[in-house]
Scaffold this active site. Structure first.
Site, PDB file in Angstrom:
ATOM      1  N   LYS A  83       0.902  -1.294  -0.084  1.00 56.16           N
ATOM      2  CA  LYS A  83       0.022   0.024  -0.111  1.00 56.16           C
ATOM      3  C   LYS A  83       0.674   1.228   0.088  1.00 56.16           C
ATOM      4  O   LYS A  83       1.712   1.407   0.730  1.00 56.16           O
ATOM      5  CB  LYS A  83      -0.861   0.116   1.325  1.00 56.16           C
ATOM      6  CG  LYS A  83      -2.237   0.323   1.041  1.00 56.16           C
ATOM      7  CD  LYS A  83      -3.195  -0.053   2.297  1.00 56.16           C
ATOM      8  CE  LYS A  83      -4.377   0.826   2.145  1.00 56.16           C
ATOM      9  NZ  LYS A  83      -5.182   0.444   3.568  1.00 56.16           N
TER      10      LYS A  83
HETATM   11  O1  G3P Z   1      -7.699   1.222   5.381  1.00 61.70           O
HETATM   12  C1  G3P Z   1      -8.144   2.311   4.708  1.00 61.70           C
HETATM   13  C2  G3P Z   1      -9.708   2.772   4.952  1.00 61.70           C
HETATM   14  O2  G3P Z   1     -10.531   2.032   4.636  1.00 61.70           O
HETATM   15  C3  G3P Z   1      -9.664   3.603   6.197  1.00 61.70           C
HETATM   16  O3  G3P Z   1     -11.026   3.919   6.528  1.00 61.70           O
HETATM   17  O4  G3P Z   1     -12.520   4.391   8.300  1.00 61.70           O
HETATM   18  O5  G3P Z   1     -10.368   5.144   8.588  1.00 61.70           O
HETATM   19  O6  G3P Z   1     -11.636   6.312   6.953  1.00 61.70           O
HETATM   20  P1  G3P Z   1     -11.560   5.069   7.795  1.00 61.70           P
END
Ligand code: G3P
Length: 217
Positions: A83
């Site tokens: 990533k």
């Molecule tokens: O892993 C990346 C993403 O899905 C993060 O989500 O909930 O931290 O905005 P969030």
């Protein structure tokens, strides 16, 4: 649409994997920090649970550092997808890693043009963050639709991974928009199973069955 679990928690990942319908896992440094273990050890453990794409994020912000980290992460297991943040040095790193056959998931994408750059660099996945845009009262799903359209227009092979999903409606809309993947926190995945009419219908079937058994007893 493939479904990934957005978590670094081994119990959650195992619970989700047990359904036999999960295609991968996405992690990020914040999720791994919550587990209090060495980053590489945690990724290795996740790879041991699930046969599918396992995204593991670099923490360097310069191209050389990202490429070096990406190589190390990719050595952990064939399932690892590296990533990379959508910054200038990240786009350079994606091209370098792609030329070595290392798959990348370009993260922190908030615009369709950023996604175009990631596709041109040879990213395997692009991760538009739906929920974080919704939080700013922008429609995060519009971004997913626009990226799908742009990639279709030009036949890019980069796949769209709808990330930062906050509820089942995001999952439905991602599927309708043609996202290749949606990554879900375990609590969102769990909610996708539920519909009150399923519960009510099952209770009625079982009650009718019990009644008919009593009549024929
Ligand atoms: O892993 C990346 C993403 O899905 C993060 O989500 O909930 O931290 O905005 P969030």
């Amino acid at each position: 649409m493939r479904i990934y679990i957005d978590s670094a928690n081994l119990e959650e990942i195992q619970q989700a994997a047990d359904f036999g319908i999960i295609d991968g896992v996405t992690t990020n440094p914040s999720l791994i920090a919550k587990e209090g273990r060495d980053h590489h050890d945690q990724i290795r453990a996740i790879c041991g649970i699930l046969d599918g794409d396992i995204s593991a994020e670099v923490v360097s912000t310069d191209t050389e550092g990202m490429v070096a980290e990406g190589r190390d992460l990719a050595k952990i297991h064939d399932s690892v997808v590296v990533k990379i943040p959508l910054i200038r040095d990240g786009i350079k790193a994606v091209g370098r890693l792609a030329s070595e056959g290392i798959r990348t998931n370009v993260t922190l994408c908030f615009s369709p043009l950023q996604a175009l750059l990631a596709a041109k660099a040879g990213a395997y996945l692009i991760s538009p963050f739906i929920g974080r845009l919704d939080d700013l009262s922008q429609d995060g799903m519009d971004l997913v639709r626009e990226i799908v359209k742009i990639y279709d227009n030009y036949g890019y092979s980069t796949q769209v991974l709808a990330a930062s999903a906050r509820g089942p409606l995001h999952v439905k809309e991602a599927a309708l928009a043609g996202a290749h993947v949606c990554t879900l926190p375990y609590k969102v995945f769990d909610k996708v199973f539920d519909h009150p009419l399923t519960e009510i219908g099952l209770e009625k079937f079982l009650a009718d069955y019990r009644r008919s058994m009593m009549v024929h007893a």
